[in-house]
Design a protein around this motif. Structure first.
Motif, PDB file in Angstrom:
ATOM      1  N   TYR A  72       0.820  -1.243  -0.054  1.00 34.82           N
ATOM      2  CA  TYR A  72      -0.166   0.034   0.020  1.00 34.82           C
ATOM      3  C   TYR A  72       0.756   1.289   0.213  1.00 34.82           C
ATOM      4  CZ  TYR A  72      -3.590   3.045   1.319  1.00 34.82           C
ATOM      5  OH  TYR A  72      -4.760   4.148   1.221  1.00 34.82           O
ATOM      6  N   ARG A  75       2.344   1.730  -3.442  1.00 34.26           N
ATOM      7  CA  ARG A  75       1.204   2.041  -4.345  1.00 34.26           C
ATOM      8  C   ARG A  75       1.409   3.654  -4.323  1.00 34.26           C
ATOM      9  NH1 ARG A  75      -5.158   0.999  -3.991  1.00 34.26           N
ATOM     10  NH2 ARG A  75      -5.717   2.377  -5.926  1.00 34.26           N
ATOM     11  N   ARG A  97      -6.693  -8.581  -3.023  1.00 32.03           N
ATOM     12  CA  ARG A  97      -5.959  -7.623  -2.038  1.00 32.03           C
ATOM     13  C   ARG A  97      -4.534  -6.895  -2.628  1.00 32.03           C
ATOM     14  NH1 ARG A  97      -4.299  -8.743   4.066  1.00 32.03           N
ATOM     15  NH2 ARG A  97      -4.457  -6.534   4.740  1.00 32.03           N
ATOM     16  N   CYS A 101      -3.762  -3.098  -4.117  1.00 32.15           N
ATOM     17  CA  CYS A 101      -2.421  -2.557  -3.378  1.00 32.15           C
ATOM     18  C   CYS A 101      -1.834  -1.887  -4.692  1.00 32.15           C
ATOM     19  CB  CYS A 101      -1.819  -3.287  -2.538  1.00 32.15           C
ATOM     20  SG  CYS A 101      -2.596  -3.545  -1.021  1.00 32.15           S
TER      21      CYS A 101
END
Length: 221
Positions: A72, A75, A97, A101
């Motif tokens: 994350y 990202r 998920r 991300c």
């Protein structure tokens, strides 16, 4: 999480502009292995994260909360693209998920030889997406299941819970509290609370007791 390896500049290859890569791995042996494979390629320059790598390569056995947090953060770094070398995905939810991300390419750890790692890095640098066919099918099946559940909230099936969610809900049904579930599953108490809160919120339930009753009635556990 292990810090990226820095190999320093190397102008001896004469291969022109190289792709700068930062490698992350929680397992030191895995980290050394990936770095060793890439270091031998003249197309690659291994750098530290602070140097703004073109590619960030994350290598893990499975995607846990720590890995997701790292993905994350990456990202939101517009200077780098992220790829993942992974042992296994426990569920379609874990795969989704990862995509959410910002991961653009995935390679199984068992297939991560030098040539495949190089192709993965070059594809990421060129803005291409890479996902093994069976993982793509798994992702599409998972997304399709979520869409069907959203269209028909009464058509509840086991696919509406990840394996981790189902396991934790079973432990709740057995009377275990948060601390006991954490010890049993080897997750932190915070993770247990977050997972159970996600179940309750997503299924529009009142509390853990309501969640257990709902899951039992609908054959989720």
């Amino acid at each position: 999480m292990a810090q990226p390896d820095y190999n320093g500049p190397d102008s001896s290859s004469g291969a022109g502009e190289r792709v700068t890569v930062a490698v992350y791995a929680p397992d030191p042996i895995l980290h050394v292995g990936v770095v060793h494979q890439l270091r031998q390629r003249p197309e690659i320059e291994l750098v530290d994260a602070a140097d703004g790598p073109r590619v960030s390569l994350v290598a893990v056995d499975s995607v846990d909360d720590e890995t997701a947090a790292l993905l994350y953060r990456l990202r939101h770094d517009s200077s780098t693209r992220t790829g993942l070398v992974v042992g296994t995905f426990e569920s379609g939810d874990a795969l989704q998920r990862v995509i959410e991300c910002g991961v653009t390419a995935v390679l199984r750890r068992s297939e991560a030889d030098q040539d495949r790692l190089l192709r993965l890095v070059l594809a990421i640098a060129n803005g291409e997406g890479v996902l093994p066919g069976d993982l793509l099918a798994k992702l599409l099946d998972h997304v399709g299941s979520l869409q069907r559940s959203a269209l028909d909230p009464h058509a509840v099936s086991l696919s509406t819970l990840t394996s981790r969610e189902a396991d934790m809900l079973r432990l709740v049904s057995e009377g275990l509290d948060t601390a006991e579930i954490a010890r049993k599953t080897s997750y932190s108490e915070r993770t247990v609370k977050n997972v159970l809160h996600e179940i309750i919120t997503r299924l529009h339930l009142r509390n853990r007791t309501h969640a257990v009753g709902y899951a039992l009635r609908n054959g989720l556990i």
